[in-house]
Design a protein around this motif. Structure first.
Motif, PDB file in Angstrom:
ATOM      1  N   PRO A   1      77.318  -1.492  17.313  1.00 58.73           N
ATOM      2  CA  PRO A   1      76.150  -1.557  16.438  1.00 58.73           C
ATOM      3  C   PRO A   1      75.588  -2.973  16.400  1.00 58.73           C
ATOM      4  CG  PRO A   1      78.145  -1.634  15.129  1.00 58.73           C
ATOM      5  CD  PRO A   1      78.590  -1.447  16.560  1.00 58.73           C
ATOM      6  N   ALA A   2      74.363  -3.121  15.940  1.00 61.72           N
ATOM      7  CA  ALA A   2      73.795  -4.458  15.764  1.00 61.72           C
ATOM      8  C   ALA A   2      74.650  -5.239  14.780  1.00 61.72           C
ATOM      9  CB  ALA A   2      72.363  -4.366  15.255  1.00 61.72           C
ATOM     10  N   GLY A   3      74.904  -6.499  15.108  1.00 52.88           N
ATOM     11  CA  GLY A   3      75.707  -7.347  14.242  1.00 52.88           C
ATOM     12  C   GLY A   3      77.160  -7.441  14.634  1.00 52.88           C
ATOM     13  N   THR A   4      77.615  -6.613  15.574  1.00 51.49           N
ATOM     14  CA  THR A   4      79.016  -6.665  15.980  1.00 51.49           C
ATOM     15  C   THR A   4      79.301  -7.938  16.771  1.00 51.49           C
ATOM     16  OG1 THR A   4      80.787  -5.492  17.132  1.00 51.49           O
ATOM     17  CG2 THR A   4      78.606  -5.455  18.153  1.00 51.49           C
ATOM     18  N   ALA A   5      80.533  -8.400  16.678  1.00 48.53           N
ATOM     19  CA  ALA A   5      80.982  -9.544  17.475  1.00 48.53           C
ATOM     20  C   ALA A   5      81.821  -9.100  18.669  1.00 48.53           C
ATOM     21  CB  ALA A   5      81.782 -10.516  16.615  1.00 48.53           C
ATOM     22  N   ASP A   6      82.039  -7.784  18.829  1.00 45.78           N
ATOM     23  CA  ASP A   6      82.901  -7.273  19.899  1.00 45.78           C
ATOM     24  C   ASP A   6      82.291  -7.550  21.269  1.00 45.78           C
ATOM     25  OD1 ASP A   6      84.527  -6.361  17.930  1.00 45.78           O
ATOM     26  OD2 ASP A   6      83.925  -4.252  18.092  1.00 45.78           O
ATOM     27  N   ASP A   7      83.166  -7.796  22.228  1.00 45.51           N
ATOM     28  CA  ASP A   7      82.744  -7.989  23.614  1.00 45.51           C
ATOM     29  C   ASP A   7      83.703  -7.209  24.515  1.00 45.51           C
ATOM     30  OD1 ASP A   7      81.633  -8.800  25.980  1.00 45.51           O
ATOM     31  OD2 ASP A   7      82.273 -10.900  25.826  1.00 45.51           O
ATOM     32  N   PRO A   8      83.573  -5.872  24.520  1.00 46.53           N
ATOM     33  CA  PRO A   8      84.529  -5.055  25.285  1.00 46.53           C
ATOM     34  C   PRO A   8      84.372  -5.273  26.788  1.00 46.53           C
ATOM     35  CG  PRO A   8      82.705  -3.710  24.527  1.00 46.53           C
ATOM     36  CD  PRO A   8      82.532  -5.044  23.871  1.00 46.53           C
ATOM     37  N   HIS A   9      85.488  -5.215  27.495  1.00 45.55           N
ATOM     38  CA  HIS A   9      85.448  -5.331  28.950  1.00 45.55           C
ATOM     39  C   HIS A   9      85.217  -3.950  29.560  1.00 45.55           C
ATOM     40  CE1 HIS A   9      86.222  -6.832  32.941  1.00 45.55           C
ATOM     41  NE2 HIS A   9      87.106  -5.849  33.140  1.00 45.55           N
ATOM     42  N   LEU A  10      84.256  -3.872  30.470  1.00 45.94           N
ATOM     43  CA  LEU A  10      83.945  -2.612  31.142  1.00 45.94           C
ATOM     44  C   LEU A  10      84.410  -2.674  32.592  1.00 45.94           C
ATOM     45  CD1 LEU A  10      80.266  -1.995  29.907  1.00 45.94           C
ATOM     46  CD2 LEU A  10      82.420  -1.365  28.793  1.00 45.94           C
ATOM     47  N   THR A  11      85.193  -1.691  32.968  1.00 46.64           N
ATOM     48  CA  THR A  11      85.606  -1.546  34.360  1.00 46.64           C
ATOM     49  C   THR A  11      84.688  -0.536  35.038  1.00 46.64           C
ATOM     50  OG1 THR A  11      87.180   0.200  33.816  1.00 46.64           O
ATOM     51  CG2 THR A  11      87.988  -2.076  33.744  1.00 46.64           C
ATOM     52  N   PRO A  12      84.705  -0.429  36.359  1.00 45.06           N
ATOM     53  CA  PRO A  12      83.845   0.552  37.027  1.00 45.06           C
ATOM     54  C   PRO A  12      84.019   1.947  36.436  1.00 45.06           C
ATOM     55  CG  PRO A  12      84.799  -0.911  38.643  1.00 45.06           C
ATOM     56  CD  PRO A  12      85.457  -1.247  37.336  1.00 45.06           C
ATOM     57  N   GLY A  13      82.869   2.592  36.166  1.00 40.94           N
ATOM     58  CA  GLY A  13      82.879   3.938  35.597  1.00 40.94           C
ATOM     59  C   GLY A  13      82.908   3.952  34.087  1.00 40.94           C
ATOM     60  N   GLU A  14      82.852   2.797  33.428  1.00 42.77           N
ATOM     61  CA  GLU A  14      82.886   2.736  31.968  1.00 42.77           C
ATOM     62  C   GLU A  14      81.562   2.197  31.424  1.00 42.77           C
ATOM     63  OE1 GLU A  14      87.643   2.037  31.081  1.00 42.77           O
ATOM     64  OE2 GLU A  14      86.283   0.295  31.100  1.00 42.77           O
ATOM     65  N   ALA A  15      81.273   2.570  30.174  1.00 40.31           N
ATOM     66  CA  ALA A  15      80.061   2.110  29.484  1.00 40.31           C
ATOM     67  C   ALA A  15      80.374   1.945  28.003  1.00 40.31           C
ATOM     68  CB  ALA A  15      78.909   3.087  29.678  1.00 40.31           C
ATOM     69  N   ALA A  16      79.472   1.239  27.298  1.00 34.71           N
ATOM     70  CA  ALA A  16      79.586   1.103  25.854  1.00 34.71           C
ATOM     71  C   ALA A  16      78.308   1.630  25.219  1.00 34.71           C
ATOM     72  CB  ALA A  16      79.806  -0.351  25.463  1.00 34.71           C
ATOM     73  N   ARG A  17      78.467   2.455  24.173  1.00 30.75           N
ATOM     74  CA  ARG A  17      77.287   2.852  23.408  1.00 30.75           C
ATOM     75  C   ARG A  17      76.793   1.607  22.665  1.00 30.75           C
ATOM     76  NH1 ARG A  17      76.630   7.406  18.626  1.00 30.75           N
ATOM     77  NH2 ARG A  17      77.729   5.821  17.402  1.00 30.75           N
ATOM     78  N   ILE A  18      75.483   1.354  22.701  1.00 33.30           N
ATOM     79  CA  ILE A  18      74.947   0.110  22.155  1.00 33.30           C
ATOM     80  C   ILE A  18      73.639   0.389  21.422  1.00 33.30           C
ATOM     81  CG2 ILE A  18      73.606  -0.528  24.219  1.00 33.30           C
ATOM     82  CD1 ILE A  18      74.586  -3.440  23.750  1.00 33.30           C
ATOM     83  N   MET A  19      73.423  -0.334  20.335  1.00 32.54           N
ATOM     84  CA  MET A  19      72.194  -0.194  19.566  1.00 32.54           C
ATOM     85  C   MET A  19      71.303  -1.429  19.762  1.00 32.54           C
ATOM     86  SD  MET A  19      72.600   2.747  18.367  1.00 32.54           S
ATOM     87  CE  MET A  19      74.052   3.649  18.959  1.00 32.54           C
ATOM     88  N   THR A  20      70.027  -1.258  19.502  1.00 37.21           N
ATOM     89  CA  THR A  20      69.061  -2.344  19.682  1.00 37.21           C
ATOM     90  C   THR A  20      69.492  -3.590  18.904  1.00 37.21           C
ATOM     91  OG1 THR A  20      67.260  -0.754  19.959  1.00 37.21           O
ATOM     92  CG2 THR A  20      66.647  -3.009  19.392  1.00 37.21           C
ATOM     93  N   GLY A  21      69.493  -4.722  19.600  1.00 38.41           N
ATOM     94  CA  GLY A  21      69.851  -5.988  18.976  1.00 38.41           C
ATOM     95  C   GLY A  21      71.307  -6.351  19.089  1.00 38.41           C
ATOM     96  N   SER A  22      72.155  -5.422  19.521  1.00 36.50           N
ATOM     97  CA  SER A  22      73.579  -5.705  19.647  1.00 36.50           C
ATOM     98  C   SER A  22      73.840  -6.574  20.868  1.00 36.50           C
ATOM     99  CB  SER A  22      74.359  -4.400  19.768  1.00 36.50           C
ATOM    100  OG  SER A  22      75.729  -4.661  19.971  1.00 36.50           O
ATOM    101  N   PRO A  23      74.843  -7.479  20.807  1.00 39.89           N
ATOM    102  CA  PRO A  23      75.177  -8.288  21.976  1.00 39.89           C
ATOM    103  C   PRO A  23      75.597  -7.406  23.155  1.00 39.89           C
ATOM    104  CG  PRO A  23      76.250  -9.169  20.011  1.00 39.89           C
ATOM    105  CD  PRO A  23      75.674  -7.842  19.626  1.00 39.89           C
ATOM    106  N   VAL A  24      75.096  -7.731  24.343  1.00 41.19           N
ATOM    107  CA  VAL A  24      75.459  -7.002  25.553  1.00 41.19           C
ATOM    108  C   VAL A  24      76.838  -7.484  26.015  1.00 41.19           C
ATOM    109  CG1 VAL A  24      74.838  -6.566  27.962  1.00 41.19           C
ATOM    110  CG2 VAL A  24      73.044  -6.708  26.213  1.00 41.19           C
ATOM    111  N   PRO A  25      77.760  -6.571  26.310  1.00 39.95           N
ATOM    112  CA  PRO A  25      79.072  -7.002  26.799  1.00 39.95           C
ATOM    113  C   PRO A  25      78.941  -7.907  28.019  1.00 39.95           C
ATOM    114  CG  PRO A  25      79.092  -4.656  26.286  1.00 39.95           C
ATOM    115  CD  PRO A  25      77.671  -5.100  26.175  1.00 39.95           C
ATOM    116  N   SER A  26      79.831  -8.889  28.116  1.00 36.99           N
ATOM    117  CA  SER A  26      79.770  -9.842  29.223  1.00 36.99           C
ATOM    118  C   SER A  26      79.904  -9.160  30.576  1.00 36.99           C
ATOM    119  CB  SER A  26      80.865 -10.889  29.064  1.00 36.99           C
ATOM    120  OG  SER A  26      80.713 -11.588  27.846  1.00 36.99           O
TER     121      SER A  26
END
Length: 419
Positions: free
Chosen positions: A86-111
């Protein structure tokens, strides 16, 4: 600067004398909530970037572009959802091939992600987004819908220069750059004095020869629009005693005004109280403009600027626009002292005064979006007594002194009265 024919001073010469006497006012530090309408006196430097980090421009899924580059309705790509951002989160999950993160407008994009796939480009959309994302449309390019850090402003950039008026959009930009306090100008302290034994407050009984006092309200409102603070508004008779008292009060003690604006009493009549009382302190001039030919200006020993404006309402309004407003802006350190102007064709013809620059209260005809035109606000033209025209005017049509007649279709300089 030359004096024009007939012993009249040019508008430029009068204004140059005024601005040469202006000394910018002291500054203060203000929080943004208290800075609206103030003038910035030191450049505002960004503390943070805009945006401050890579973030999503859409509600959807943060993905690796290579995973979805070939997705289509015929060959969809399924991705496992491993995080919810969600917007405002500090999480930075690692994505491996074939994985995704649900993300809301304004949320930091995972590295480890480089692209956003909107819900609209998936089979299940928001309603089926917690476990798997089935991507039906490949992003057009890598980085799609990612707002990159510092795309707009970088930390250390100048957000606004000194001299900028702080309005709603400017304050929002400062806040977005993490600027909490700014250095702004003090507001000019202004006293408005209307002169004339014939003046009566609106709504009060009058006898023959008396008129409602309107210039004080006019000049007070114009002063506020120009960023000044009116500390006193009063009207006095032509006897002199009351006028002397008001000037003394405005120029002594801790309540000293930066500017005094008078109306009336500066012409060639027998009861000109401003000329009688301040004849040795001010320069009384005839300026090649219509309306507004009689003008007075000077600096008293207290440092107070005094503007003696004509008493007729249109004359007072035009004189304020041409001479007082630029001075009030300069006192605050404004970088732009003149209003925006257009050059428009005249929608009808009118005559102009010989040898004087005309400032005609005007309206803009926008009936034809492809060809705006300008015309007088009233059939009476620029007569100095036509106070009703001021209520209708949205601009001044400014006609050079050398022009005797404005013909329909002639191009005219138009100064917009936007506040």
């Amino acid at each position: 600067m030359a004096v024009v024919s007939g012993g009249l001073r040019s508008v430029e010469e009068q204004l140059a004398d005024v601005l040469a006497a202006v000394r910018p006012l002291p500054t203060r530090t203000a929080g943004l909530a208290d800075a609206a309408g103030c003038v910035l006196r030191e450049a505002a430097i960004a503390r943070g970037g805009i945006p401050d980090f890579d973030n999503s421009a859409m509600d959807g899924f943060a993905v690796r572009f290579d995973d979805v580059a070939t997705a289509s309705v015929e060959q969809p790509v399924d991705l496992a959802i491993v995080a919810d951002l969600p917007a405002g989160t500090a999480d930075d999950p690692h994505l491996t091939p074939g994985e995704a993160a649900r993300i809301m407008t304004g949320s930091p994009v995972p590295s480890s992600a480089d692209t956003i796939v909107p819900f609209e480009d998936t089979a299940g959309g928001l309603g089926d987004s917690l476990t798997t994302a089935r991507v039906l449309t490949a992003p057009a390019r890598r980085g799609m819908f990612v707002r990159r850090a510092h795309d707009d402003i970088r930390p250390g950039d100048t957000v606004l220069d000194a001299g900028t008026l702080l309005g709603p959009r400017q304050l929002a930009a400062l806040a977005a750059a993490d600027i909490a306090r700014v250095t702004v100008s003090e507001a000019p302290r202004v006293v408005v004095i209307s002169t004339g034994s014939e003046l009566v407050e609106p709504g009060f009984p009058r006898i023959r020869g008396q008129i409602p006092e309107s210039n004080g309200l006019l000049l007070q409102a114009l002063t506020r629009q120009a960023g000044g603070t009116v500390v006193r508004r009063v009207h006095v008779d032509d006897g002199g005693a009351a006028f002397r008292h008001e000037i003394a009060a405005a120029t002594t003690g801790g309540s000293r005004a930066d500017v005094v604006i008078t109306s009336g009493g500066v012409s060639a009549g027998a009861y000109e109280v401003v000329k009688t009382e301040l004849g040795d302190a001010l320069r009384f001039s005839r300026v090649a403009m219509q309306p507004g030919k009689p003008q007075a200006f000077g600096v008293l020993p207290s440092g107070t600027l005094v503007f003696g404006l004509p008493g007729n309402p249109v004359s007072a309004a035009v004189s304020f626009e041409v001479f007082v407003r630029p001075a009030l802006l300069a006192l605050q350190g404004r970088s732009d002292l003149q209003r925006p102007a257009l050059r428009l064709p005249a929608g009808e013809s009118w005559r102009t005064p010989p040898g004087r620059r005309q400032y005609l209260p005007a309206i803009i005809d926008r009936t034809d979006p492809a060809r705006w035109s300008v015309r007088p606000a009233t059939p009476g033209g620029s007569g100095s007594h036509l106070a009703g025209a001021l209520a209708l005017a949205e601009a001044y049509a400014v006609v050079p002194a050398a022009t005797a007649v404005v013909a329909c279709g002639d191009l005219v300089d138009v100064v917009l009265l936007e506040g």
